[in-house]
Design an enzyme around this catalytic site. Structure first.
Site, PDB file in Angstrom:
ATOM      1  N   GLN A  51       0.819  -1.216   0.000  1.00 46.48           N
ATOM      2  CA  GLN A  51       0.000   0.000   0.000  1.00 46.48           C
ATOM      3  C   GLN A  51       0.855   1.269   0.000  1.00 46.48           C
ATOM      4  O   GLN A  51       0.358   2.351  -0.294  1.00 46.48           O
ATOM      5  CB  GLN A  51      -0.944   0.025   1.221  1.00 46.48           C
ATOM      6  CG  GLN A  51      -2.008  -1.056   1.160  1.00 46.48           C
ATOM      7  CD  GLN A  51      -2.917  -0.990   2.364  1.00 46.48           C
ATOM      8  OE1 GLN A  51      -2.595  -1.519   3.417  1.00 46.48           O
ATOM      9  NE2 GLN A  51      -4.038  -0.297   2.236  1.00 46.48           N
ATOM     10  N   CYS A  94     -10.788  -0.067   3.639  1.00 48.11           N
ATOM     11  CA  CYS A  94      -9.375  -0.203   3.290  1.00 48.11           C
ATOM     12  C   CYS A  94      -8.851   1.165   2.876  1.00 48.11           C
ATOM     13  O   CYS A  94      -9.520   1.877   2.120  1.00 48.11           O
ATOM     14  CB  CYS A  94      -9.233  -1.193   2.141  1.00 48.11           C
ATOM     15  SG  CYS A  94      -7.543  -1.390   1.576  1.00 48.11           S
ATOM     16  N   HIS A 136      -7.182  -9.505   6.249  1.00 47.24           N
ATOM     17  CA  HIS A 136      -7.254  -8.391   5.297  1.00 47.24           C
ATOM     18  C   HIS A 136      -5.835  -7.944   4.890  1.00 47.24           C
ATOM     19  O   HIS A 136      -5.522  -7.826   3.706  1.00 47.24           O
ATOM     20  CB  HIS A 136      -8.019  -7.234   5.954  1.00 47.24           C
ATOM     21  CG  HIS A 136      -8.108  -5.988   5.136  1.00 47.24           C
ATOM     22  ND1 HIS A 136      -9.303  -5.442   4.735  1.00 47.24           N
ATOM     23  CD2 HIS A 136      -7.149  -5.169   4.645  1.00 47.24           C
ATOM     24  CE1 HIS A 136      -9.063  -4.349   4.025  1.00 47.24           C
ATOM     25  NE2 HIS A 136      -7.764  -4.157   3.951  1.00 47.24           N
ATOM     26  N   GLU A 137      -4.964  -7.733   5.881  1.00 46.93           N
ATOM     27  CA  GLU A 137      -3.601  -7.252   5.584  1.00 46.93           C
ATOM     28  C   GLU A 137      -2.794  -8.310   4.847  1.00 46.93           C
ATOM     29  O   GLU A 137      -2.039  -7.992   3.928  1.00 46.93           O
ATOM     30  CB  GLU A 137      -2.881  -6.816   6.869  1.00 46.93           C
ATOM     31  CG  GLU A 137      -3.532  -5.664   7.625  1.00 46.93           C
ATOM     32  CD  GLU A 137      -3.896  -4.475   6.745  1.00 46.93           C
ATOM     33  OE1 GLU A 137      -3.200  -4.221   5.743  1.00 46.93           O
ATOM     34  OE2 GLU A 137      -4.897  -3.815   7.045  1.00 46.93           O
TER      35      GLU A 137
END
Ligand code: ZN
Length: 170
Positions: A51, A94, A136-137
């Protein structure tokens, strides 16, 4: 420490499979500190290296565990889910998917093996929000965003909206 720019969908860097971290050194620890500062500033409860444009298997988190308690700042290097149990789902958000909140199918409990910021092997057992956040990560490290769990139609609509927003920003 510095706040890093967060990449947003549909940036192609978010779709890449990340590479394992080979050495835990000072430059990695600087990246961890920068990622934590970026996450707190956003604000968010988790952030994965892709990210911020780094294709490494590294995530940071600080997740609420209840009314008062939190996990505190955590960095996980080369994390792996080794056990899963149960199912759950909440509306997830997110930092790379602005304006989108959707329920995503997840395991209720997970066991994760990783290295900590010093390079020491650790095992974590998590449930509920903490387990969801880990899943999620860790998805980010395989180039997966929760938008990938949506139906093709919903995904196409979101992509269209994002591209329109990006054009308006430009
Ligand atoms: Zn995310």
């Amino acid at each position: 420490m510095s706040v890093l720019p967060i990449l947003a969908y549909p940036d192609p860097a978010l779709k890449k499979m990340c590479l394992p971290v080979e050495t835990v050194d000072e430059s990695l620890q600087t990246l961890i500190d920068d990622m934590l500062e970026t996450m707190y500033q956003a604000p968010g409860i988790g952030l994965a290296a892709p990210q911020v444009g780094r294709g490494l298997r590294l995530v940071v988190l600080d997740v609420p565990l209840g009314e008062q308690e939190r996990t505190g700042p955590l960095a996980l290097i080369n994390p792996r889910i080794v056990e899963r149990e149960g199912t759950t789902s909440i509306d997830e958000g997110c930092l790379s998917l602005p304006g989108l909140n959707c329920p995503v199918p997840r395991s209720l409990k997970v066991k994760v093996e990783a290295l900590d910021r010093e390079g020491k092997a650790i095992t974590l057992e998590a449930e509920n929000l903490f387990a969801i956040c880990l899943q999620h990560e860790l998805d980010h490290l395989d180039g997966k965003l929760f938008v990938d769990y949506l139906s093709p139609l919903k995904r196409a609509l979101y992509k269209k909206r994002r591209l329109r927003e990006l054009n308006e920003d430009a």
